[in-house]
Design a protein around this motif. Structure first.
Motif, short mmCIF file in Angstrom:
data_model
loop_
_atom_site.label_atom_id
_atom_site.label_comp_id
_atom_site.label_asym_id
_atom_site.label_seq_id
_atom_site.Cartn_x
_atom_site.Cartn_y
_atom_site.Cartn_z
N HIS A 163 0.80 -1.22 0.00
CA HIS A 163 0.00 0.00 0.00
C HIS A 163 0.84 1.28 0.00
CE1 HIS A 163 -3.57 -2.42 0.37
NE2 HIS A 163 -3.08 -3.02 1.45
N GLY A 191 -0.75 7.02 3.86
CA GLY A 191 -1.52 7.17 5.09
C GLY A 191 -2.98 6.79 4.89
N ILE A 192 -3.75 6.87 5.97
CA ILE A 192 -5.15 6.44 5.96
C ILE A 192 -5.97 7.55 6.63
CG2 ILE A 192 -6.77 4.65 6.74
CD1 ILE A 192 -4.25 2.82 7.03
N ASP A 208 -9.46 1.68 -0.46
CA ASP A 208 -9.61 1.90 -1.88
C ASP A 208 -9.70 0.52 -2.54
OD1 ASP A 208 -9.21 2.20 -4.60
OD2 ASP A 208 -7.86 3.91 -4.34
N SER A 212 -6.60 -1.79 -3.81
CA SER A 212 -6.23 -2.94 -2.99
C SER A 212 -6.26 -4.22 -3.83
CB SER A 212 -7.19 -3.07 -1.81
OG SER A 212 -7.11 -4.37 -1.28
N GLY A 217 -4.38 -7.70 -2.73
CA GLY A 217 -4.89 -7.91 -1.37
C GLY A 217 -6.19 -8.69 -1.37
N THR A 218 -6.45 -9.38 -0.25
CA THR A 218 -7.71 -10.12 -0.12
C THR A 218 -8.71 -9.32 0.70
OG1 THR A 218 -7.03 -11.19 1.94
CG2 THR A 218 -6.45 -12.30 -0.12
N LEU A 220 -8.62 -9.31 3.84
CA LEU A 220 -8.82 -10.08 5.07
C LEU A 220 -7.62 -10.00 6.02
CD1 LEU A 220 -10.44 -13.21 3.39
CD2 LEU A 220 -11.59 -11.60 4.92
N GLY A 221 -6.54 -9.41 5.53
CA GLY A 221 -5.28 -9.41 6.29
C GLY A 221 -5.41 -8.83 7.69
N LEU A 222 -6.00 -7.65 7.80
CA LEU A 222 -6.05 -7.02 9.12
C LEU A 222 -7.07 -7.70 10.04
CD1 LEU A 222 -5.55 -3.24 8.24
CD2 LEU A 222 -3.92 -4.81 9.30
N THR A 246 1.92 5.64 7.90
CA THR A 246 1.09 4.85 8.81
C THR A 246 1.98 4.01 9.72
OG1 THR A 246 -0.49 4.63 7.01
CG2 THR A 246 -0.83 3.20 8.89
#
Ligand code: ADP
Length: 269
Positions: A163, A191-192, A208, A212, A217-218, A220-222, A246
């Motif tokens: 990211h 950043g977020i 986004d 993503s 990305g899935t 689901l990571g976080l 971040t």
């Protein structure tokens, strides 16, 4: 049997009285079990057909008879099949974490050794497009579950790679503090925005979506990170400044820290 959620809150002007609110959550609890089993079964069932599809795609891609104008669609299909596989694997990981919510067989985890591998994988993923600075206390071990911690730490580090744009700087820290061991990943990426922060650990939540997905990305990571940490009585803190970067920090309880030399003594005893 009846399941109740009980809340006790201070009440009245001088907060001496207490208000007790009981809520029947039997239905919610059972619906949750059904959802959990459904997700686990569906993910499991999807695995086999996908393996078959992937196998045939590979055969076609390897075949000299495949017409050249089919090469590109084939590559795209392989790419999408790989994405689907990642989503299924992440869903299965999440269901496993939910299934044995309270069973965590802990053992000393050689975090520095795990991190070495994770950093190597992250720099492969980056392909030299990021600068890393690594600060690892090589003596600091942790009581926990090896594969769960590995997946939490690699999700956070891979996120920093996925990211942030090329040229970004990523810092990784594994160290002990008076309030317990911390694992920290800091980047100087986009950043977020604050309104997204509370929702980041929800399944499939992305700031986004298009970007993503493009980064592989899935979503689901976080969610996985959050589950793993809560199983370790640990906590995830997110600090972010749009345009500045971040920082994700995992705070572990002090009682779970273990030094390499302590472990040697334990082994000798
Ligand atoms: P994903 O598979 O999309 O990475 P995650 O659950 O790991 O899903 O992350 C959720 C979202 O949080 C990401 O889609 C991204 O928008 C945001 N995010 C995570 N890490 C970072 C980071 N280091 N910098 C900026 N945004 C991030």
């Amino acid at each position: 049997s009846l399941m109740l959620s009980i809340r006790v809150a201070p009440f009245g002007e001088r907060k001496k009285q207490r208000l007790v609110v009981g809520r029947d959550i039997t239905k919610i609890f059972h619906l949750n079990l059904i959802r959990r089993d459904f997700v686990a079964n569906a993910s499991h069932e999807l695995r086999t057909p996908l393996t078959v599809i992937t196998g045939f795609l590979e055969t076609l891609a390897d075949s000299a008879q495949t017409p050249s104008n089919h090469r590109r669609p084939l590559t795209l299909m392989q790419h999408q099949a790989e994405r689907m596989r990642n989503i299924i694997e992440d869903l299965l990981t999440l269901s496993r974490l939910e299934m044995d919510e309270h069973v965590l067989e802990i053992a000393p985890v050689d975090v520095p050794c795990e991190l070495e591998q994770i950093v190597a994988d992250a720099s492969a993923l980056s392909g030299g497009r990021h600068q890393f600075s690594i600060d690892i206390d090589s003596e600091l071990l942790l009581l926990g579950k090896n594969n769960e911690l590995r997946s939490a730490f690699s999700n956070l580090l891979f996120n920093a790679v996925k990211h942030t744009p090329p040229g970004s700087h990523i810092q990784l820290v594994w160290t002990d503090t008076p309030s317990g061991p911390i694992f920290l990943v800091e980047d100087d990426g986009p950043g977020i925005e604050p309104e997204h922060i509370p929702r980041l650990t929800e399944r499939f939540y992305r700031v986004d979506k298009a970007r993503s997905r493009a980064s592989g990305g899935t979503g689901l990571g976080l969610a996985i990170v959050k589950h793993v940490l809560s199983r370790h009585d640990a906590r995830l803190a997110v600090a972010s400044e749009p345009g500045e970067g971040t920082t994700f920090t995992c705070h572990f309880p002090p009682g779970n820290a273990l030094s390499a030399s302590q472990l040697e003594h334990r082994a000798e005893a």
